[in-house]
Design an enzyme around this catalytic site. Structure first.
Site, PDB file in Angstrom:
ATOM      1  CB  SER A  71      -0.886  -0.014   1.251  1.00  0.00           C
ATOM      2  OG  SER A  71      -1.954   0.876   1.126  1.00  0.00           O
ATOM      3  N   PRO A  72       0.397   2.354  -0.613  1.00  0.00           N
ATOM      4  CG  PRO A  72      -0.563   3.741  -2.204  1.00  0.00           C
ATOM      5  CD  PRO A  72      -0.822   2.487  -1.426  1.00  0.00           C
ATOM      6  CB  CYS A 105       3.431   9.477   3.642  1.00  0.00           C
ATOM      7  SG  CYS A 105       2.191  10.071   2.478  1.00  0.00           S
ATOM      8  CB  ALA A 110       0.551  10.416  -1.541  1.00  0.00           C
ATOM      9  CD  GLN A 146      -2.037   7.124  -2.908  1.00  0.00           C
ATOM     10  OE1 GLN A 146      -1.353   7.723  -2.077  1.00  0.00           O
ATOM     11  NE2 GLN A 146      -3.015   6.294  -2.566  1.00  0.00           N
ATOM     12  CE1 TYR A 163      -3.650  14.324   3.372  1.00  0.00           C
ATOM     13  CE2 TYR A 163      -3.997  12.027   2.755  1.00  0.00           C
ATOM     14  CZ  TYR A 163      -3.427  12.976   3.589  1.00  0.00           C
ATOM     15  OH  TYR A 163      -2.647  12.580   4.649  1.00  0.00           O
ATOM     16  NE  ARG A 173      -5.601   3.402  -0.478  1.00  0.00           N
ATOM     17  CZ  ARG A 173      -4.685   2.885   0.348  1.00  0.00           C
ATOM     18  NH1 ARG A 173      -4.028   3.661   1.190  1.00  0.00           N
ATOM     19  NH2 ARG A 173      -4.422   1.586   0.323  1.00  0.00           N
ATOM     20  NE  ARG A 182      -0.264   1.939  11.427  1.00  0.00           N
ATOM     21  CZ  ARG A 182      -1.227   2.663  10.868  1.00  0.00           C
ATOM     22  NH1 ARG A 182      -2.057   2.090   9.998  1.00  0.00           N
ATOM     23  NH2 ARG A 182      -1.363   3.943  11.156  1.00  0.00           N
TER      24      ARG A 182
END
Length: 357
Positions: free
Chosen positions: A24-25, A27, A59, A101, A184, A232, A326
């Site tokens: 998963s993206p 940051c 992202a 992403q 966002y 997403r 995670r």
């Protein structure tokens, strides 16, 4: 028909994933001027070595003022292409598919990196002003008040996503994901909690989804028909009167014929204080419902940690892929461990062959 499993391949357009596991993206907040660094090469590359089929960057901001923090990854200028290409090349060499992403932070922009606190940055502190949103509503009490985008600026943002997609293709990425979740900018337009516009981009459902539809159309106009386009979303705000699962199904139905191939189903983030029933697989029902009712491929995300759990999501038809965040930070080689647990065959790099026995 055979029941799919976590380690079955999956073809989406002209791209074949070697299994149903995606990174998963996430940051990293470790860039200077948006440039990917050695950290990104090792962070992303190690997950490709570990056996994931699809490895997403964090992202990547499509404009400089669309970053969450000064440490965010960027794709708003050509200087970003080669550092990203270095990462994409290594991911590809390891047998995984590189994904990126594309994002704009909206009213959540210009903040400190998370390990330095939870507050906005002033211009003097290295932040920027103004920050942008559908409406001049702050994210939370004490947050900066954003400026409302004009219609011309909204169209410019859609163009920025498209130009970013061109750069992504030049860098060697094979999957683009549009970030329309977690409060966002694009998510801010979707939710009536953050979008109080009275023009063509606010009010009813069709108007609130307009910018997302235009971003999809702009990207599909420049992104190869052979390559997948994901999005997403936050499937619900978890707040009464906000965006919800019914609207998410409706959005997916609109986006599928426009060229979206998979909906990555997360939730929350548009307002503080939402009561979210967090637990193992708590967002999986959204992926299942959108997949069933909109007849589109979906990705499940959120506290997916165990091989049997992930395999059950795929085998039961709740989603087409699982995206781990995670758990992949804790264990880059989770796919290898999962394969052993499930009795599946997965290739180790030859350099690590001794560990496979």
């Amino acid at each position: 028909m055979n029941t799919p499993s976590l380690f079955d391949s999956l073809q989406i357009r002209g791209v074949t994933l070697r299994n149903r596991i995606a990174v998963s993206p996430m940051c990293q907040y470790s860039c200077a001027d948006g440039l990917a660094s050695d950290w990104h090469l090792v962070h992303l590359g190690s997950r490709a070595v570990g056996g994931a089929a699809l490895v997403f960057t964090e992202a990547a901001a499509v404009t400089a003022d669309g970053r969450i923090s000064p440490g965010d990854l960027g794709i708003w200028k050509n200087d970003h292409i080669e550092p990203l290409a270095r990462c994409a090349r290594f991911i590809t060499e390891r047998g995984a598919v590189p994904g990126i992403q594309l994002a704009h932070a909206g009213r959540k922009a210009s903040t400190v990196v998370p390990w330095e606190g939870d507050h906005a940055l002033t211009v003097e502190q290295g932040g920027w002003h103004p920050i942008w949103a559908p409406s001049p509503l702050p994210f939370a009490d004490g947050s900066p008040i954003p400026e409302a985008l004009t219609v011309e600026q909204i169209r410019g943002i859609a163009s920025s996503f498209a130009v970013a997609a061109v750069r992504a293709g030049e860098a060697g990425f094979r999957v683009v994901e549009i970030h329309a979740a977690h409060g966002y900018l694009l998510d801010e337009f979707l939710s009536p909690l953050s979008n109080q516009r009275m023009d063509a981009y606010g009010g009813g459902f069709e108007n609130r989804i307009r910018i997302v539809r235009e971003v999809v159309e702009a990207i599909r106009a420049v992104w190869s028909e052979e390559l997948p386009l994901f999005i997403r979303i936050s499937a619900t705000d978890w707040v009464e009167g906000g965006w919800d699962a019914d609207q998410s199904v409706g959005l997916a139905r609109v986006l599928k014929p426009l060229g979206v191939d998979l909906v990555d189903c997360s939730s929350g983030g548009v307002v503080r204080g939402a009561k979210i029933p967090i637990g193992p697989g708590y967002q999986v029902p959204f992926a299942e419902r959108i997949r069933r009712e909109a007849r589109i491929a979906t990705g499940a995300v959120g506290m997916i940690t165990e091989p049997e759990q992930a395999n059950g999501i795929i085998a039961s038809g709740q989603a087409d892929i699982v995206l781990l965040a995670r758990q992949m930070l804790r264990d880059p080689y989770w796919p290898q461990r999962a394969a052993r647990s499930l009795g599946a065959s997965i290739d180790w790099p030859v350099q690590y062959a001794r560990a496979a026995s």
